[in-house]
Design an enzyme around this catalytic site. Structure first.
Site, PDB file in Angstrom:
ATOM      1  N   ALA A 181       0.890  -1.216   0.048  1.00  0.00           N
ATOM      2  CA  ALA A 181       0.184   0.065  -0.125  1.00  0.00           C
ATOM      3  C   ALA A 181       0.857   1.299   0.013  1.00  0.00           C
ATOM      4  CB  ALA A 181      -0.646   0.064   1.304  1.00  0.00           C
ATOM      5  N   GLY A 182       1.913   1.123  -0.631  1.00  0.00           N
ATOM      6  CA  GLY A 182       2.814   2.394  -0.717  1.00  0.00           C
ATOM      7  C   GLY A 182       2.289   3.320  -2.062  1.00  0.00           C
ATOM      8  N   GLY A 201       0.714   1.444  -4.885  1.00  0.00           N
ATOM      9  CA  GLY A 201      -0.218   0.334  -4.556  1.00  0.00           C
ATOM     10  C   GLY A 201      -1.661   1.323  -3.998  1.00  0.00           C
ATOM     11  N   ARG A 240      13.495   2.129  -6.178  1.00  0.00           N
ATOM     12  CA  ARG A 240      14.736   2.618  -6.244  1.00  0.00           C
ATOM     13  C   ARG A 240      15.141   3.673  -5.587  1.00  0.00           C
ATOM     14  NH1 ARG A 240      16.827   2.840 -12.397  1.00  0.00           N
ATOM     15  NH2 ARG A 240      14.788   3.277 -12.929  1.00  0.00           N
ATOM     16  N   ASN A 279      13.878  -7.872  -3.047  1.00  0.00           N
ATOM     17  CA  ASN A 279      12.270  -7.720  -3.411  1.00  0.00           C
ATOM     18  C   ASN A 279      12.051  -9.366  -3.592  1.00  0.00           C
ATOM     19  OD1 ASN A 279      11.871  -5.286  -3.143  1.00  0.00           O
ATOM     20  ND2 ASN A 279      12.053  -4.390  -5.095  1.00  0.00           N
ATOM     21  N   VAL A 282       4.105  -5.978 -10.066  1.00  0.00           N
ATOM     22  CA  VAL A 282       4.834  -4.432 -10.580  1.00  0.00           C
ATOM     23  C   VAL A 282       6.163  -4.290  -9.818  1.00  0.00           C
ATOM     24  CG1 VAL A 282       4.109  -1.991 -10.300  1.00  0.00           C
ATOM     25  CG2 VAL A 282       2.437  -3.601 -10.870  1.00  0.00           C
ATOM     26  N   THR A 283       6.309  -5.096  -8.838  1.00  0.00           N
ATOM     27  CA  THR A 283       7.613  -5.066  -8.092  1.00  0.00           C
ATOM     28  C   THR A 283       9.011  -5.127  -9.112  1.00  0.00           C
ATOM     29  OG1 THR A 283       6.704  -5.518  -6.147  1.00  0.00           O
ATOM     30  CG2 THR A 283       8.794  -5.457  -6.074  1.00  0.00           C
ATOM     31  N   ARG A 332       5.507   6.492 -21.632  1.00  0.00           N
ATOM     32  CA  ARG A 332       6.570   7.577 -21.564  1.00  0.00           C
ATOM     33  C   ARG A 332       6.893   8.060 -23.096  1.00  0.00           C
ATOM     34  NH1 ARG A 332       9.392   4.814 -16.195  1.00  0.00           N
ATOM     35  NH2 ARG A 332       8.484   6.141 -14.747  1.00  0.00           N
ATOM     36  N   HIS A 338      12.053  -4.410 -18.401  1.00  0.00           N
ATOM     37  CA  HIS A 338      12.055  -3.143 -17.817  1.00  0.00           C
ATOM     38  C   HIS A 338      13.215  -2.528 -17.302  1.00  0.00           C
ATOM     39  CE1 HIS A 338       9.800   0.227 -16.292  1.00  0.00           C
ATOM     40  NE2 HIS A 338      10.029  -0.028 -15.019  1.00  0.00           N
TER      41      HIS A 338
HETATM   42  O1  TXD Z   1       7.104  -0.365 -14.009  1.00  0.00           O
HETATM   43  C1  TXD Z   1       7.190  -0.971 -13.165  1.00  0.00           C
HETATM   44  N1  TXD Z   1       6.748  -2.040 -13.025  1.00  0.00           N
HETATM   45  C2  TXD Z   1       7.365  -0.007 -12.028  1.00  0.00           C
HETATM   46  C3  TXD Z   1       7.929  -0.597 -10.811  1.00  0.00           C
HETATM   47  C4  TXD Z   1       7.116   1.377 -11.801  1.00  0.00           C
HETATM   48  C5  TXD Z   1       7.221   2.035 -10.526  1.00  0.00           C
HETATM   49  C6  TXD Z   1       7.660   1.308  -9.333  1.00  0.00           C
HETATM   50  N2  TXD Z   1       8.260  -0.097  -9.555  1.00  0.00           N
HETATM   51  C7  TXD Z   1       8.322  -0.748  -8.227  1.00  0.00           C
HETATM   52  O2  TXD Z   1       7.167  -1.073  -7.717  1.00  0.00           O
HETATM   53  C8  TXD Z   1       9.329  -0.246  -7.418  1.00  0.00           C
HETATM   54  O3  TXD Z   1      10.638  -0.230  -7.963  1.00  0.00           O
HETATM   55  C9  TXD Z   1       9.186  -1.016  -6.111  1.00  0.00           C
HETATM   56  O4  TXD Z   1       9.876  -2.272  -6.284  1.00  0.00           O
HETATM   57  C10 TXD Z   1       7.540  -1.246  -6.262  1.00  0.00           C
HETATM   58  C11 TXD Z   1       6.826  -0.270  -5.365  1.00  0.00           C
HETATM   59  O5  TXD Z   1       7.185   0.916  -5.524  1.00  0.00           O
HETATM   60  P1  TXD Z   1       6.464   2.207  -4.702  1.00  0.00           P
HETATM   61  O6  TXD Z   1       7.060   3.579  -5.049  1.00  0.00           O
HETATM   62  O7  TXD Z   1       5.029   1.869  -4.407  1.00  0.00           O
HETATM   63  O8  TXD Z   1       7.054   1.805  -3.278  1.00  0.00           O
HETATM   64  P2  TXD Z   1       6.791   2.204  -1.876  1.00  0.00           P
HETATM   65  O9  TXD Z   1       6.051   3.309  -1.644  1.00  0.00           O
HETATM   66  O10 TXD Z   1       7.975   1.826  -0.828  1.00  0.00           O
HETATM   67  O11 TXD Z   1       5.599   1.005  -1.327  1.00  0.00           O
HETATM   68  C12 TXD Z   1       6.178  -0.547  -1.115  1.00  0.00           C
HETATM   69  C13 TXD Z   1       5.292  -0.922   0.067  1.00  0.00           C
HETATM   70  C14 TXD Z   1       5.444  -0.275   1.375  1.00  0.00           C
HETATM   71  O12 TXD Z   1       4.299   0.215   1.709  1.00  0.00           O
HETATM   72  C15 TXD Z   1       5.997  -1.437   2.194  1.00  0.00           C
HETATM   73  O13 TXD Z   1       5.554  -1.435   3.558  1.00  0.00           O
HETATM   74  C16 TXD Z   1       5.195  -2.661   1.453  1.00  0.00           C
HETATM   75  O14 TXD Z   1       5.545  -2.382   0.132  1.00  0.00           O
HETATM   76  N3  TXD Z   1       5.951  -3.746   1.581  1.00  0.00           N
HETATM   77  C17 TXD Z   1       5.027  -5.054   1.838  1.00  0.00           C
HETATM   78  N4  TXD Z   1       3.786  -5.329   1.831  1.00  0.00           N
HETATM   79  C18 TXD Z   1       3.264  -6.435   1.955  1.00  0.00           C
HETATM   80  N5  TXD Z   1       4.238  -7.523   2.467  1.00  0.00           N
HETATM   81  C19 TXD Z   1       5.385  -7.359   2.388  1.00  0.00           C
HETATM   82  N6  TXD Z   1       6.143  -8.462   2.775  1.00  0.00           N
HETATM   83  C20 TXD Z   1       5.976  -6.212   2.176  1.00  0.00           C
HETATM   84  N7  TXD Z   1       7.265  -5.622   2.200  1.00  0.00           N
HETATM   85  C21 TXD Z   1       7.182  -4.312   1.907  1.00  0.00           C
END
Ligand code: TXD
Length: 326
Positions: A21-22, A25, A93, A106, A129-130, A162, A186
């Site tokens: 839920a970052g 999400g 990143r 990850n 997506v990660t 993009r 990607h």
């Molecule tokens: O094009 C694409 N695929 C991408 C991918 C475009 C943008 C972002 N991209 C990737 O998505 C980025 O490199 C990250 O690997 C993910 C998530 O990016 P975001 O910017 O949303 O990261 P955040 O804001 O840090 O959110 C990640 C959330 C955060 O709330 C953590 O507490 C949670 O993930 N998290 C978890 N949730 C559930 N279960 C577990 N184990 C867990 N670990 C961390």
């Protein structure tokens, strides 16, 4: 056939679980609810946070004119019966980091999330997506044991958006009129296909010179890093959330859109046993078809170079996968 208000069809609201839920999400949850596509379950490991976000989104419903439920939770049991599961959990990143630096951190998170989510939603379509995207999608596929047409990665829609944006900005035209497709992994090796890019049907090669096209292609390859560098904390999330939402929508509404997604290949494009970005038709059952374009030698070579890089990281990731599931 008459339509009775008690018909189960009318009662069923599609359900999308978003794990993580970052930034991506929570923005995705907002898009899905406000486009009135589905109820959303937002799950995160951080306690309270997803519930707070869900409540915040629920409080906007009257203003945004939708009636979808948003649930925040730390418990996979609450995700049960989801039609689509999106995994965004993991680290984004930091400046100077490549997507592959994220591999080790990850892999564990994605494998755990996928293994838990599939237990409660065995019929769901999974979208990963990660980052690093192509490798994480493979790991999630292994972890879920899903048929390959029900799991895919999101990246190509974003990379294409993009490139379309940069073309529109360069020509001063409406971005909606621009269509482009980016294949491959990607990352820096992605394969933009300017030959197939058009402005309302007019090939961009008729509108821009080769040097300009190359500049826009390079900016696309660097698109994620450019934003990371500017933001300093975190990476892009608005366009990534919109891009994921397009895939969710095509699946839930059975739109059969032709979108570039990281799909499992079994001989297509001369590649085997790998997830990589190719054009796919997305519908209610997931990937309905992998479409094979007629690539020129340079494009095909570039796709194969991507695949080799993904494979290298995959081999490392396989070791990690074996370690975390031992
Ligand atoms: O094009 C694409 N695929 C991408 C991918 C475009 C943008 C972002 N991209 C990737 O998505 C980025 O490199 C990250 O690997 C993910 C998530 O990016 P975001 O910017 O949303 O990261 P955040 O804001 O840090 O959110 C990640 C959330 C955060 O709330 C953590 O507490 C949670 O993930 N998290 C978890 N949730 C559930 N279960 C577990 N184990 C867990 N670990 C961390």
């Amino acid at each position: 056939m008459s339509y009775s208000p008690s018909s189960p069809k009318m009662c069923h609201s599609p359900r999308v679980t978003v794990v993580g839920a970052g930034k991506v999400g929570s923005t995705l949850a907002q898009r899905i609810a406000e486009k009135n596509l589905a109820d959303v379950v937002l799950l995160d490991i951080v306690e309270g946070m997803p519930r707070g976000l869900a409540l915040d989104l629920m409080e906007a419903r009257g203003i945004e004119l939708h009636n979808r439920r948003i649930i925040g939770t730390n418990d996979y049991a609450e995700t049960s019966g989801s039609d689509v599961v999106v995994i965004t959990a993991g680290f984004p990143r930091k400046p100077g980091m490549t997507r592959d630096d994220l591999l080790v951190a990850n892999a564990k998170i994605v494998v755990e999330a996928a293994s838990k989510a599939i237990v409660y939603s065995p019929e769901a379509i999974f979208i990963i997506v990660t980052n690093p995207l192509d490798v994480m999608t493979y790991l999630a596929w292994q972890a879920t044991g899903l048929p390959s047409d029900r799991i895919m990665g999101m990246a190509g829609v974003l990379d294409s958006a993009r490139l379309e944006t940069f073309i529109a900005m360069e020509l001063g035209v409406c971005p909606q009129d621009v269509n482009a497709m980016v294949l491959g992994s990607h990352g820096d090796l992605m394969v933009p296909l300017p030959r197939y890019a058009t402005v309302n049907g007019v090939p961009i090669t008729e509108l821009l010179d080769a040097a300009t096209i190359e500049r826009l292609v390079q900016r696309t390859r660097n698109g994620g890093a450019e934003i990371v560098q500017l933001m300093q904390t975190g990476s892009a999330f608005f366009a990534p959330a919109s891009s994921t939402c397009v895939m969710v929508e095509s699946i839930l509404l059975n739109q059969s859109r032709l979108l570039p997604v990281a799909a499992y290949l079994q001989g297509e494009y001369g590649l085997n046993d790998i997830f990589i970005g190719v054009p796919c038709r997305l519908g209610r059952s997931g990937i309905e078809k992998v479409v094979e374009l007629n690539l020129c030698d340079a494009e095909r070579d570039a796709l194969h170079i991507c695949a080799r890089e993904v494979r290298k990281n995959l081999d490392r990731a396989q070791e990690i996968f074996a370690a975390v599931t031992r």
